[in-house]
Enzyme design. Sequence first.
Site, PDB file in Angstrom:
ATOM      1  N   HIS A 113       0.848  -1.190   0.000  1.00 33.64           N
ATOM      2  CA  HIS A 113       0.000   0.000   0.000  1.00 33.64           C
ATOM      3  C   HIS A 113       0.882   1.237   0.000  1.00 33.64           C
ATOM      4  O   HIS A 113       1.952   1.257   0.616  1.00 33.64           O
ATOM      5  CB  HIS A 113      -0.924   0.013   1.223  1.00 33.64           C
ATOM      6  N   ASP A 115      -7.781  -4.647  -0.441  1.00 35.68           N
ATOM      7  CA  ASP A 115      -8.343  -5.110  -1.710  1.00 35.68           C
ATOM      8  C   ASP A 115      -8.201  -6.614  -1.878  1.00 35.68           C
ATOM      9  O   ASP A 115      -9.042  -7.255  -2.506  1.00 35.68           O
ATOM     10  CB  ASP A 115      -7.655  -4.387  -2.879  1.00 35.68           C
TER      11      ASP A 115
END
Length: 435
Positions: free
Chosen positions: A313, A370
């Site tokens: 991320h 995700d």
Amino acid sequence: MSNTIKLSIGKAKLQINDKTAELPIIQGSDGGLGVDIATLRAQTGAIIYDNGFNNTTSTLSGISYINGESGILRYRGYAIEDLVHYASYREVAYLMVNGKLPTLKEANQFSAYLTEHSMIDEDMHHFFAGFPRTSHPMAILAAMVTSLSSFYPEIAHDDVNFTITAARLISKVRTIAAFSYKKSRGLPVVYPQAHLSYVENFLNMMFNTPNRPYNIKSEENQLYVNILDKLLILHADHGQNCSTTAVKLVGSTQANLYAAVSAGICALWGPLHGGANQAVIEMLENIKEDGGNVEKYIENAKNKDYRLMGFGHALYKSYDPRATLAKELLDDFLSKCSISEPLFEIAQELERRVLSDDYFIERKLYPNIDFYTGIIYKALGIPTNMLTVMFVLGRLPGWIAQWRELMGYGIKIFRPRQIYIGPGAVEYVKMEDRV
């Protein structure tokens, strides 16, 4: 919110050639420091170059707090863990829009607004008919949200009326999303029901058909409702990400809320942003079609020949707190439902391998939100092309809050500068003389 809350705690000096700029240092409530460069060009003739704006802010915000090094996320000061474990999506949506958790009376009133404004104008049904059946639901959603400004052009900014506006948009987007799915399947739309909750209504509008009624009150479907409610909370806001910046960019022109949200939807559509959960499922399907050879894809990723979707991320240098919560939801869900799905087994093996491999650990490439949400949505029966739409449903309260915050502290149109790298002055040559 007012610009007067900026707290200057000193000056930074920046020397460029023979000129020195003195720039205010601003400290946020979290202790973070920023340098106000608004006068840099006036003092030195120079501007700042920051590709992707990864170290630049154009706004002050009190909505969500992110500490990527420590893996902390808070909405309006509340830990994401507490909100997911104890709150409902309607509470969090109210919190986003109004800056405080609702009382029982306020929560019930907000629910009433969601129910009252769940229908879309019958004239809007003609718009759905104009889209090809193959249209991506995000394309339909973006267009339909923009059209809402024609039906509801007035947006009052006082607390009561803006809460109604927010509830109207949150509720109608859910209905539009479900209708767009039905359109893609060539199925008759299912209208929202007043006796169902926000999430119950969405699932019922998605999966109920005339020849196969969807028992939303069954034990299994109530489990789906609870899981989805928490997933929406996980996505409610996340600082000044790309889609939120798009909302504020368009909002800075004084464009209406619907136009700004439509811009956010379009930005979210990209695979590097909200489309990442769809990319995760597509990656798992590719691995499945390749015989489930997880080792091959791990090695290809380490050799930089393949990108594993759902890992790492931009902000979190430790574990994404939303991913931790999403994994809890996934593990709980799979423990309660007997679902035979090869993709889940591939995902579990991929997760296990990455978390035990020094290559990924050293680079802090942990599974992100995700990775898990794509799998959960798959388990809930949400089709792949609807995954980004689900992100929209969760993020909508945050977009609304960010737009309102921008309106509240004095709008200055977003207008980034550029460093020109094109040709210098070129003499015009008439067409007949060009060679």
